[in-house]
Design a protein around this motif. Structure first.
Motif, PDB file in Angstrom:
ATOM      1  N   ASP A   1       0.820  -1.214   0.000  1.00  0.00           N
ATOM      2  CA  ASP A   1       0.000   0.000   0.000  1.00  0.00           C
ATOM      3  C   ASP A   1       0.857   1.269   0.000  1.00  0.00           C
ATOM      4  N   GLY A   2       2.169   1.115  -0.017  1.00  0.00           N
ATOM      5  CA  GLY A   2       3.045   2.274  -0.091  1.00  0.00           C
ATOM      6  C   GLY A   2       3.137   3.070   1.193  1.00  0.00           C
ATOM      7  N   GLU A   3       2.608   2.537   2.287  1.00  0.00           N
ATOM      8  CA  GLU A   3       2.619   3.278   3.555  1.00  0.00           C
ATOM      9  C   GLU A   3       3.852   2.959   4.401  1.00  0.00           C
ATOM     10  N   TRP A   4       4.424   1.810   4.198  1.00  0.00           N
ATOM     11  CA  TRP A   4       5.533   1.349   5.047  1.00  0.00           C
ATOM     12  C   TRP A   4       6.738   0.958   4.199  1.00  0.00           C
ATOM     13  N   ILE A   5       7.909   1.007   4.863  1.00  0.00           N
ATOM     14  CA  ILE A   5       9.152   0.552   4.230  1.00  0.00           C
ATOM     15  C   ILE A   5       9.805  -0.446   5.185  1.00  0.00           C
ATOM     16  N   VAL A   6      10.231  -1.581   4.649  1.00  0.00           N
ATOM     17  CA  VAL A   6      11.025  -2.519   5.440  1.00  0.00           C
ATOM     18  C   VAL A   6      12.450  -2.452   4.909  1.00  0.00           C
ATOM     19  N   PHE A   7      13.440  -2.429   5.822  1.00  0.00           N
ATOM     20  CA  PHE A   7      14.820  -2.246   5.377  1.00  0.00           C
ATOM     21  C   PHE A   7      15.794  -2.920   6.340  1.00  0.00           C
ATOM     22  N   THR A   8      17.069  -2.888   5.943  1.00  0.00           N
ATOM     23  CA  THR A   8      18.129  -3.472   6.768  1.00  0.00           C
ATOM     24  C   THR A   8      18.944  -2.342   7.380  1.00  0.00           C
ATOM     25  N   SER A   9      19.231  -2.460   8.648  1.00  0.00           N
ATOM     26  CA  SER A   9      20.095  -1.454   9.267  1.00  0.00           C
ATOM     27  C   SER A   9      21.200  -2.135  10.071  1.00  0.00           C
ATOM     28  N   MET A  10      22.389  -1.563  10.015  1.00  0.00           N
ATOM     29  CA  MET A  10      23.507  -2.032  10.839  1.00  0.00           C
ATOM     30  C   MET A  10      23.847  -0.991  11.900  1.00  0.00           C
ATOM     31  N   ARG A  11      22.886  -0.134  12.223  1.00  0.00           N
ATOM     32  CA  ARG A  11      23.158   0.957  13.157  1.00  0.00           C
ATOM     33  C   ARG A  11      23.486   0.452  14.555  1.00  0.00           C
ATOM     34  N   GLY A  12      23.074  -0.774  14.845  1.00  0.00           N
ATOM     35  CA  GLY A  12      23.352  -1.334  16.158  1.00  0.00           C
ATOM     36  C   GLY A  12      24.842  -1.355  16.477  1.00  0.00           C
ATOM     37  N   MET A  13      25.631  -1.456  15.437  1.00  0.00           N
ATOM     38  CA  MET A  13      27.084  -1.451  15.556  1.00  0.00           C
ATOM     39  C   MET A  13      27.581  -0.183  16.256  1.00  0.00           C
ATOM     40  N   PHE A  14      26.849   0.907  16.049  1.00  0.00           N
ATOM     41  CA  PHE A  14      27.249   2.176  16.662  1.00  0.00           C
ATOM     42  C   PHE A  14      26.390   2.522  17.872  1.00  0.00           C
ATOM     43  N   GLU A  15      25.166   2.041  17.894  1.00  0.00           N
ATOM     44  CA  GLU A  15      24.226   2.487  18.919  1.00  0.00           C
ATOM     45  C   GLU A  15      24.163   1.553  20.117  1.00  0.00           C
ATOM     46  N   ASP A  16      24.403   0.247  19.878  1.00  0.00           N
ATOM     47  CA  ASP A  16      24.271  -0.704  20.967  1.00  0.00           C
ATOM     48  C   ASP A  16      25.565  -0.769  21.784  1.00  0.00           C
ATOM     49  N   GLU A  17      25.425  -1.320  22.982  1.00  0.00           N
ATOM     50  CA  GLU A  17      26.613  -1.600  23.772  1.00  0.00           C
ATOM     51  C   GLU A  17      27.186  -2.913  23.274  1.00  0.00           C
ATOM     52  N   LEU A  18      28.465  -2.916  22.857  1.00  0.00           N
ATOM     53  CA  LEU A  18      29.031  -4.111  22.241  1.00  0.00           C
ATOM     54  C   LEU A  18      29.899  -4.871  23.227  1.00  0.00           C
ATOM     55  N   SER A  19      29.842  -6.201  23.128  1.00  0.00           N
ATOM     56  CA  SER A  19      30.771  -7.031  23.889  1.00  0.00           C
ATOM     57  C   SER A  19      32.149  -6.904  23.237  1.00  0.00           C
ATOM     58  N   GLU A  20      33.146  -7.466  23.907  1.00  0.00           N
ATOM     59  CA  GLU A  20      34.506  -7.407  23.362  1.00  0.00           C
ATOM     60  C   GLU A  20      34.557  -8.100  21.986  1.00  0.00           C
ATOM     61  N   ARG A  21      33.866  -9.233  21.906  1.00  0.00           N
ATOM     62  CA  ARG A  21      33.849  -9.990  20.662  1.00  0.00           C
ATOM     63  C   ARG A  21      33.143  -9.188  19.562  1.00  0.00           C
ATOM     64  N   GLU A  22      32.052  -8.548  19.927  1.00  0.00           N
ATOM     65  CA  GLU A  22      31.315  -7.767  18.941  1.00  0.00           C
ATOM     66  C   GLU A  22      32.104  -6.551  18.479  1.00  0.00           C
ATOM     67  N   THR A  23      32.899  -5.985  19.356  1.00  0.00           N
ATOM     68  CA  THR A  23      33.747  -4.853  18.977  1.00  0.00           C
ATOM     69  C   THR A  23      34.747  -5.298  17.913  1.00  0.00           C
ATOM     70  N   ARG A  24      35.303  -6.499  18.117  1.00  0.00           N
ATOM     71  CA  ARG A  24      36.229  -7.024  17.104  1.00  0.00           C
ATOM     72  C   ARG A  24      35.490  -7.283  15.793  1.00  0.00           C
TER      73      ARG A  24
END
Lengths: 596, 383
Positions: free
Chosen positions: B181-204
């Motif tokens: 219906d053109g009202e919504w957009i579904v997409f992929t985001s990797m913003r969690g890489m910058f916004e979330d708190e990362l574990s040591e492994r995730e930082t690597r």
């Protein structure tokens, strides 16, 4: 919306070519044209024959009916051209030293010889081959020998017992014309060719090989003589020709060049037979009524092989009409269809429609036209259709894409409604009329539906064409022409670098494999469009659709590699062919035969 | 091993076969027999020609237009977005021309064209030059697609031609598509890489593989109400709404990034169901307009050998292979009327992929799906 409904409610995206403006001719109309061009009275449409004239009259009247005008400066749509249709040896002779004069029973002039008489010392120069420096093989029969103003005596063919790579290079420089050029360039006054005692057909005179497309002389007197006459030339030298040939075949270049006793008089009397053919050229006005160039040119050759002759692949059969329905009544009919469509809905530029004659004899008509009858810069581009009647599996071959940077964009856009599974190649050096235009820096495109086992045979008949496909190709051509007409400025020409070694003569190829190469060159390897029935390839188990990737140990990436690899093939000697079928590698052993 | 392979684009994380096997040859006549692609596909034609490569072609709902990405701008070695008229063949560039772009989609409501682009990155021209120089140097890049953190989602408004920015989060936002219906957009985001708190492994991991942080998000057509739908480690990407808007289809990579499978979920992120358990890299899913099956690409037959497959929409059976021609075949997209299939292929033997279109035999597809064996594992819901 129900699941079922979703399939039907949305408008169809796939049948779009039906909704295009200027839908063009129907398959039935194209069939009518092909039948007219292959029907009674046309007799294979060989250049310069009444059959070609009958086809030409049909084309002129159809084009006139569509409102085509003569090219400015021409009286009508027919534009004649002259050519040499043949050469007659009216009596050539060789007188050598104290020997008797060898007459026309023992001496035969090459069709490319000069006419006249020369005198000079006789000088034997082995196989008479000079390989250019960059060819990777060093071979010069003339090295250290001064043959200026002498009559050179050379052996036919090339040394036999050398390794394959060397063979393939030597072979390319061993045809009669190359040898004549080498002799001429060394300052020789004449050339005498002997088929050596160690060669196939020992002592035979050279076969007739008049090349109608290059009818002029090679700039030197050149004859072949028979074995008896040849043997006499060596009398008194203390060596026999057979011995000399054996050491030459063993690779000893130096062993084979030395003066022969005596003084020779070589006389050649050739008469070249003038003839004439005619192209058909008409101009269709632009949408604004303009007839001013640049024109969008679209063309096809309308001639074929007549009753057979040199170009026929059925040379041992009795003379028979070669109807050439695919080659090239198909392209002619498609261009005619396009002309009628353009007459009804004109383009942004005027369209030049050309029907060429003498293509089968070496692009005689198109070459004459572009050289004599029009300035090349008056053509925005030239689109050629040659053998477009056998569309199979929706596959259309579009060649010469490299001749202008506009082609990928134009072909993409035309093919959205066109809907073909395209096989594209950049190479503009093609054995068809578009080459004549490419030589004069005109951007070209050539359309082709592939070769087949009826090619150049009496069986290339009208009932075997795909008329629905032909109508679609005519429409596609119209869409390409429309976009060329709308290109402003006109498409620029790109000079494509010629693949090495394609210019050399293949006449001396001796081994026969019976493969029919396909011309879709984006594929890595050589795609077989078919194999000749009963030929070595079929016997080996190869078939249409196989992709040859290695031939006799040589990797094959394209048709040029293949042609070069073929040169190393020897009659009767098994070789290995590696090919892909359904993506899997296979190997077979193929035994080349003598050309049937 | 995977790290050394070339990734080509976000929604398409595919490994271009020509980068691996120079010996791949495409025979024009594929093998005959029951498995031949001709049982589903006929009248195959090539849609794109110009430029080095093209892919990701998606139709407008009326089938009269296709939007696609192609590398064809002089001086720009990255994809730009083009709109093709299926009626006339006219092609127009939609994206700004510089920078990298990917993954476009046409709105059913107003024809607005959605795509992701880095053109606002001040370094975008410099990056183009660097890429050209890098290619000329003949070196091989680890990742051709680097999940550029400047990638954001934009919309070209048809009404006035304005380019409107919809996302501005730091991190890769891309792979978007409209709801029907053109009202919504579904997409992929990797913003969690910058916004979330990362574990040591995730930082690597953030340094070597940003795609690990790929998650599915939705937002309104104006960019508001941005909401995360997935929370599983590993790359979730390539989402599309079902043609009736009832669900979302996407592909989920394993944490290691070597195996991916096809999943579907409700538009609010609930009821996540796995459709394939194919033990391969299965991605680029798209639901057929009949809503009965999903087309996707998988390298089931070999790491670099991608083919188009389909699976029933409930994922109850094993997938059925569609394409059988050598070279890459992927990114399948049915025409809106369900009678055609567009996909990206290297079957011409050229260097890059190009878009092909064929007639699609829907009845034959249904018949083949009926005969497919049951999937060895039942559908499952994680967590």
């Amino acid at each position: 919306m129900s699941r079922r409904q979703t399939l039907t409610v949305v408008s169809l995206s796939l049948a779009l070519f039906l909704t295009l403006p200027a839908a063009g001719q129907t398959p039935e109309e194209l069939r009518d044209d092909v039948l007219a061009l292959t029907g009674p009275g046309t007799e294979g449409r060989a250049v310069g024959t009444p059959g070609a004239a009958a086809a030409r009259r049909y084309l002129i009247s159809e084009l006139e009916a569509a409102g085509a005008r003569p090219l400015p400066g021409q009286d009508g749509l027919g534009i004649p051209f002259r050519f040499i249709s043949g050469v007659e040896d009216r009596g050539s002779s060789l007188r050598a030293g104290g020997h008797k004069r060898f007459g026309s029973d023992q001496v035969k002039a090459f069709a490319f010889s000069e006419t006249g008489e020369v005198r000079g010392e006789l000088y034997f120069v082995g196989y008479g081959i000079r390989v250019p420096e960059n060819a990777g093989v060093t071979y010069d029969s003339y090295a250290g020998h001064d043959v200026r103003d002498k009559v050179v005596v050379v052996l036919r063919y090339f040394p036999d017992d050398v390794e394959d790579e060397t063979r393939s290079v030597l072979n390319r420089h061993a045809d009669f014309r190359s040898k004549a050029s080498a002799a001429r360039d060394q300052g020789a006054a004449g050339m005498v060719v002997i088929t050596g005692p160690g060669s196939e057909g020992a002592g035979e005179l050279a076969p007739d090989a008049f090349d109608i497309s290059v009818p002029g002389s090679q700039g030197i007197l050149a004859v072949s003589i028979d074995g008896a006459a040849g043997g006499r030339l060596f009398a008194g030298t203390g060596v026999s020709l057979a011995e000399v040939q054996r050491s030459l075949d063993a690779g000893e270049v130096d062993a084979g060049s030395f003066p022969l006793p005596g003084f020779a008089t070589l006389a050649v009397d050739l008469e070249r037979t003038p003839a004439s053919g005619a192209n058909v050229v008409g101009i269709l006005p632009a949408a604004d009524g303009s007839l001013d160039p640049p024109y969008v040119a679209v063309g096809a050759h309308y001639d074929h092989l007549g009753m057979g002759g040199g170009g026929s692949l059925n040379p041992h059969g009795p003379p028979a009409v070669h109807p050439g329905a695919d080659d090239n009544a198909s392209g002619t009919a498609a261009v005619l269809a396009l002309a009628r469509t353009v007459a009804d809905s004109p383009l942004a530029r005027p369209v030049l429609v050309g029907f060429w004659s003498g293509e089968e004899s070496g692009l005689l008509g198109s070459r004459a036209f572009i050289r004599n009858d029009i300035r090349p810069d008056r053509l925005a581009a030239y689109i050629n259709l040659d053998m477009v009647g056998r569309l199979e599996e929706n596959r259309l071959i579009v060649q010469a894409m490299g001749s202008s940077s506009v082609w990928p964009g134009i072909v993409e856009r035309a093919n959205v409604p066109g809907g073909f599974d395209l096989a594209l190649s950049d190479d503009p050096y093609l054995p068809t009329d578009s080459s004549a235009f490419n030589s004069e820096s005109v951007p070209t495109l050539n359309l082709f539906t592939g070769t087949h086992t009826d090619y150049h045979r009496p069986s290339d008949t009208a009932d075997k064409l795909n008329y629905e496909g032909l109508a679609r190709i005519a429409r596609f051509t119209g869409l390409v022409a429309r976009r060329v007409a709308e290109s402003d400025p006109v498409p620029e020409f790109v000079q494509v670098e010629r693949a090495p070694e394609t210019a050399t003569s293949r006449v001396s190829l001796r081994a026969y494999t019976g493969t029919i190469p396909e011309y879709a060159t984006e594929i890595e390897g050589l795609l077989l469009g078919g194999v000749m029935a009963g030929g070595p390839a079929e016997t080996a188990g190869l078939r249409k659709g196989d992709v040859i990737v290695e031939f006799a140990g040589t990797p094959v990436l394209n048709i040029y590699d293949y042609m070069n690899a073929l040169e190393a093939a020897r009659i009767g000697e098994p070789l290995t062919v590696v090919f892909l079928r359904d993506g899997e590698r296979h190997e077979v052993t193929l035994v080349p035969t003598a050309r049937p | 091993m995977f790290q050394s392979l070339r990734r080509v684009s976000g929604r398409l994380v595919f490994v271009l076969p020509i980068a691996l096997g120079g010996g791949l040859v495409s025979p024009v006549f594929a093998g005959q027999g029951a498995e031949d692609e001709s049982r589903f596909l006929s009248r195959i034609r090539r849609l794109t020609v110009e430029g080095k490569r093209a892919g990701e072609g998606y139709f407008s709902p009326d089938g009269k237009e296709m939007v696609f990405q192609s590398e064809r701008e002089p001086g720009n070695p990255f994809f730009q977005i083009y709109l093709l008229s299926m009626e006339t063949g006219d092609v127009r560039r939609v994206s700004p021309g510089h920078g990298k772009t990917t993954c476009a989609f046409i709105s059913a409501r107003n024809g607005d064209v959605l795509f992701a682009s880095t053109h606002l990155d001040p370094r975008s021209l410099e990056l183009q030059r660097e890429e050209i120089e890098f290619r000329e140097s003949g070196q091989e890049r680890r990742y051709e697609w680097d999940y550029d953190s400047h990638m954001d989602v934009f919309v070209e408004r048809r009404s006035d031609g304005e380019l409107v920015r919809l996302t501005d989060a730091r991190g890769y936002d891309a792979e978007g598509s409209w709801s029907p219906d053109g009202e919504w957009i579904v997409f992929t985001s990797m913003r969690g890489m910058f916004e979330d708190e990362l574990s040591e492994r995730e930082t690597r991991l953030a340094e070597i593989d940003p795609s690990y942080f790929g998650e599915i998000w939705t937002m309104r057509a104006d960019g508001s109400e941005q909401r995360r739908l997935t929370h599983v480690p590993g790359y979730d990407g390539g989402p599309f709404y079902f043609p009736d808007g009832s669900r979302i289809i996407w592909r989920r990579f394993s944490e290691g990034g070597l195996v991916a499978d096809i999943w579907s979920m409700n538009p609010d992120g609930s009821d996540q169901r796995r459709l394939t358990d194919f033990g391969a890299m299965s991605w680029a899913p798209y639901v057929h307009p009949s809503l009965q099956y999903v087309l996707f690409a998988s390298n089931k037959l070999g790491f670099s050998n991608f083919e188009v497959y389909m699976v029933d929409v409930a994922g109850e059976k094993e997938p059925v292979r569609i394409t059988t021609t050598d070279g890459f075949d992927g990114l399948p997209v049915p025409t809106p009327d369900g009678t055609g299939l567009a996909w990206t292929s290297t079957r011409h033997g050229g260097e890059g992929g190009q878009i092909y279109l064929a007639d699609w035999d829907h009845e034959a597809a249904l018949a083949a799906l009926r005969l497919a064996p049951a999937r060895n594992q039942p559908t499952e819901t994680p967590q």
